[in-house]
Design an enzyme around this catalytic site. Structure first.
Site, PDB file in Angstrom:
ATOM      1  N   HIS A  40     -47.169  28.148  -0.470  1.00 16.67           N
ATOM      2  CA  HIS A  40     -47.332  26.917  -1.238  1.00 16.67           C
ATOM      3  C   HIS A  40     -47.788  25.791  -0.310  1.00 16.67           C
ATOM      4  O   HIS A  40     -46.961  25.140   0.337  1.00 16.67           O
ATOM      5  CB  HIS A  40     -46.010  26.534  -1.906  1.00 16.67           C
ATOM      6  N   HIS A 274     -50.689  24.539  -5.933  1.00 15.52           N
ATOM      7  CA  HIS A 274     -49.231  24.685  -5.818  1.00 15.52           C
ATOM      8  C   HIS A 274     -48.827  25.986  -5.128  1.00 15.52           C
ATOM      9  O   HIS A 274     -48.120  25.952  -4.128  1.00 15.52           O
ATOM     10  CB  HIS A 274     -48.586  24.626  -7.203  1.00 15.52           C
ATOM     11  N   HIS A 485     -14.524  34.251 -24.359  1.00 19.36           N
ATOM     12  CA  HIS A 485     -13.809  33.945 -23.125  1.00 19.36           C
ATOM     13  C   HIS A 485     -13.395  35.196 -22.342  1.00 19.36           C
ATOM     14  O   HIS A 485     -12.983  35.086 -21.185  1.00 19.36           O
ATOM     15  CB  HIS A 485     -12.546  33.131 -23.433  1.00 19.36           C
TER      16      HIS A 485
END
Length: 693
Positions: A40, A274, A485
């Site tokens: 990059h 990029h 949960h």
């Protein structure tokens, strides 16, 4: 306490040299990406002015002693821009050579594709996943604030440094940074300074596609000091913004810096620069634009090299000044000095592990979360680097420190952290605290909500950060809160992660062992899984034996069957063995408190525990997962749980004495008809031989 003189450096005053240094960083970084044909280049080219000012004028560091405790911390949160960081480390004299830079992104190099703290001196944390770095930086700033309150004395600011971050649009889109930034504002972390690379580009294209919020207003609402720099053609605006940020001591600072990604490239300002090399033609164009020879790669002009050599000389002198102060600190405050050095060396206080509770006759049976509470508080007063808290579940996780107040903006010496409902940031912040040093962080939530934190837990494992994760409500036994949960696959998910110890103790002695393992393994995070429901203390459990991960709780060599359990199911196995004995079947009970530690034992030891030619039944109220390697038959969860009383759920899903005994009888009969059970250590993975639970 104000910063000492050694932390102040002035600008060179040579604007032409500043610009030449910045252009060198741009071209050098682009050369790195081009040589690798991967990486990059855009962000390093746009962020070069920030890096130059940080390293040249603001940051205190030591290339010769990269672990120096009072260095300013720098975190490149947008880690894909790492060519920028490697360029700065090389230019300022760290052990990152020109040859290392030429091996960017190559196997075994010191310049991997994203920053890795265990590969490269000067890299604090692994910052591949966006947002982790900024979150880690919050933890570093919290550690600095706490340690300063703990160790600093008049005329002795032994802990006095900043944490600097460069981050990008992607980091600020990740939810983890919202969590962390909110907490940072609440805590008033005035020595945290974030430079936001506001280039309006992501991989997909312009941020107009998906990110149009007002970041400045958002961070002001978090309680941050926010500035904007819109013009980098004159460095004074950025220079002044950093100076102002350093002066704000009661709020973290964000400087929103408008940049152009890939500045100088024909593709500047677009996503095309990029995530790919510039290409030979465009790179030549960039070099010509900035006054470099297009035919020369990795060029560092002599005056640029001299500038950064001068910076290195100054910061090494700063470090020497601190060393001299620290020597005087030893004479003036010997106990504090000794404590600081002990923590630096990661030495446990003498006799600390002996303070952990062990089972005594007459002790009350308790939930293992309560046993964990006893362990934490048995050592907390004598282990002052233990610092942590819960994601708004303190009454359930039972993690409060009875010997300490809360860590808050007004009470930075406190050690208990109220993380709020921020599981992902909580874990990432603990990584930052561990990376900072002199703190042993722990954090807590329900085991199922480790799913919110897995990205940060993975970074703990990768980075070799021995964070303690205290995870309660570890099975369907938690009851009425229901399947949202109840952890089913979570234990297996964590076990499948390299370099994580997943510990599920069954009673007092094993909770003792779990904490001993966690405290003594500095480079491996530990996840301690704890019950909501009461567990019996078992005859035969042993803290020393349990530290091998798996061991024999009861039953000798003359055995028909092995029952292996963890946590609450170990007690069930023990009861089943007693019932089977009355039917003439001899069952050995094995506790597999930590499969990860057991994996590391010798094959001879494993065979001595699980036997050879014996049928093995694994009993755990969690997904089957890796039990196939250590058992022939499993009594485990194959579906999600349900809402109801814990005992009723255990019955519904087969974790009962009757079911385990019945299955054991079937398994013994089946393998007797076959002559023996297959060897666990040389067999392929076998399917269950008994249907049902």
């Amino acid at each position: 306490m104000s910063s000492p003189d050694y932390k102040k450096r002035k600008s060179s005053g040579d604007k032409a040299l500043d610009n030449k240094c910045i252009d060198t960083i741009r071209v050098f970084s682009a050369d790195m990406v081009q040589a690798a044909n991967s990486g990059h280049p855009g962000a390093p080219m746009g962020c070069a002015p920030m890096a130059h000012l940080l390293w040249s004028e603001n940051m205190t560091f030591s290339p010769s002693s990269p672990e120096w405790s009072n260095r300013d911390r720098f975190v490149l949160s947008n880690g894909h821009a790492c060519a920028l960081q490697y360029s700065m480390l090389h230019l300022t004299g760290y052990d990152v050579t020109l040859d290392d830079c030429k091996k960017f992104r190559q196997l075994g190099s010191k310049t991997p594709g994203h920053p890795e703290n265990f590969c490269t001196d000067g890299v604090e944390v692994c910052t591949g996943p966006l947002g982790q770095g900024l979150t880690n930086a919050v933890g570093m700033a919290m550690a600095e604030k706490h340690l300063a309150a703990t160790f600093n004395q008049p005329d002795f600011p032994v802990v006095d440094h900043f944490t600097y971050v460069i981050c990008g649009d992607g980091c600020l889109q990740e939810g983890v940074t919202s969590e962390a930034s909110s907490l940072a504002g609440h805590l008033g972390l005035g020595k945290l300074i974030v430079l936001y690379d506001d280039n309006n580009i992501t991989i997909d294209g312009s941020t107009e596609l998906s990110f149009t919020e007002d970041v400045s207003m958002r961070y002001e609402s978090y309680g941050w000091h926010v500035q904007a720099v819109t013009d980098l053609t004159n460095l004074d605006s950025l220079r002044n913004a950093i100076s102002k940020a350093r002066e704000v001591t009661d709020k973290p600072s964000m400087i929103k810096v408008k940049t152009v990604i890939g500045l100088g490239s024909k593709k500047e300002g677009t996503h095309g620069v990029h995530g790919a090399p510039l290409g030979a033609e465009d790179l030549s164009h960039v070099k010509s634009k900035y006054g470099f020879n297009p035919e020369e790669s990795f060029a560092v002009p002599s005056d640029v090299a001299a500038h950064y050599a001068s910076v290195s000389k100054q910061v090494e002198a700063d470090k020497s000044s601190w060393d001299a102060m620290f020597a005087k600190y030893q004479a003036a405050h010997p106990a504090l000095h000794a404590e600081f050095v002990r923590r630096e060396n990661r030495e446990l206080p003498a006799g600390l592990l002996d303070l952990l509770p062990v089972f005594k006759a007459g002790d009350k049976d308790l939930a293992s979360r309560k046993l964990s509470e006893a362990c934490i508080n048995s050592i907390a007063e004598n282990f002052p680097e233990l610092m942590g808290g819960s994601a708004d579940l303190t009454p359930s996780n039972l993690t409060s420190l009875k010997c300490s107040s809360d860590f808050q903006a007004s009470t930075p010496a406190g050690r208990y952290i109220r993380f709020g409902v921020r599981e992902h940031a909580m874990a990432g912040i603990c990584n930052g605290m561990f990376a900072h040093g002199n703190i042993r962080p722990y954090c807590a939530t329900f085991l199922n909500f480790a799913g919110y934190a897995l990205g940060s837990i993975r970074c703990s494992a990768l980075s070799k950060f021995g964070v303690l994760y205290v995870m309660t409500h570890d099975s369907i036994g938690l009851g009425e809160d229901g399947p949202t949960h109840q952890p089913i696959e979570m234990i297996e998910s964590l076990r499948s992660m390299p370099n994580v110890n997943v510990l599920r103790p069954c009673d007092t002695n094993e909770t003792n062992a779990a904490y001993q393992i966690a405290l003594t393994q500095h480079e491996t995070p530990s996840v301690i899984c704890l019950s909501r429901q009461t567990l019996p203390n078992l005859a035969g459990t042993d803290p020393a034996k349990a530290q091998k991960g798996g061991y024999i709780v009861s039953g000798g060599d003359n055995t028909d069957l092995v029952l292996v359990g963890t946590g609450s199911e170990t007690g069930l196995c023990a009861k089943a063995a007693e019932e089977l004995a009355s039917a003439g079947i001899k069952a050995r009970v094995v506790s597999m408190m930590c499969m990860d530690v057991f994996d590391a034992q010798s094959e001879d030891y494993k065979k001595s525990v699980l036997g050879e030619g014996l049928p093995v039944i694994a009993v755990e109220a969690a997904a089957i997962g890796s039990w196939n390697k250590y058992s022939h038959v499993q009594v485990c969860m194959k579906t999600f749980g349900a809402s109801g009383k814990g005992g009723d759920l255990m019955s519904k899903f087969g974790f009962t004495l009757d079911n385990v005994v019945a299955k054991s009888k079937l398994v013994v009969d089946y393998y007797k008809s076959k002559g023996s059970a297959p060897d666990l250590f040389s067999r392929p993975v076998w399917d269950d031989v008994v249907s049902g639970h």
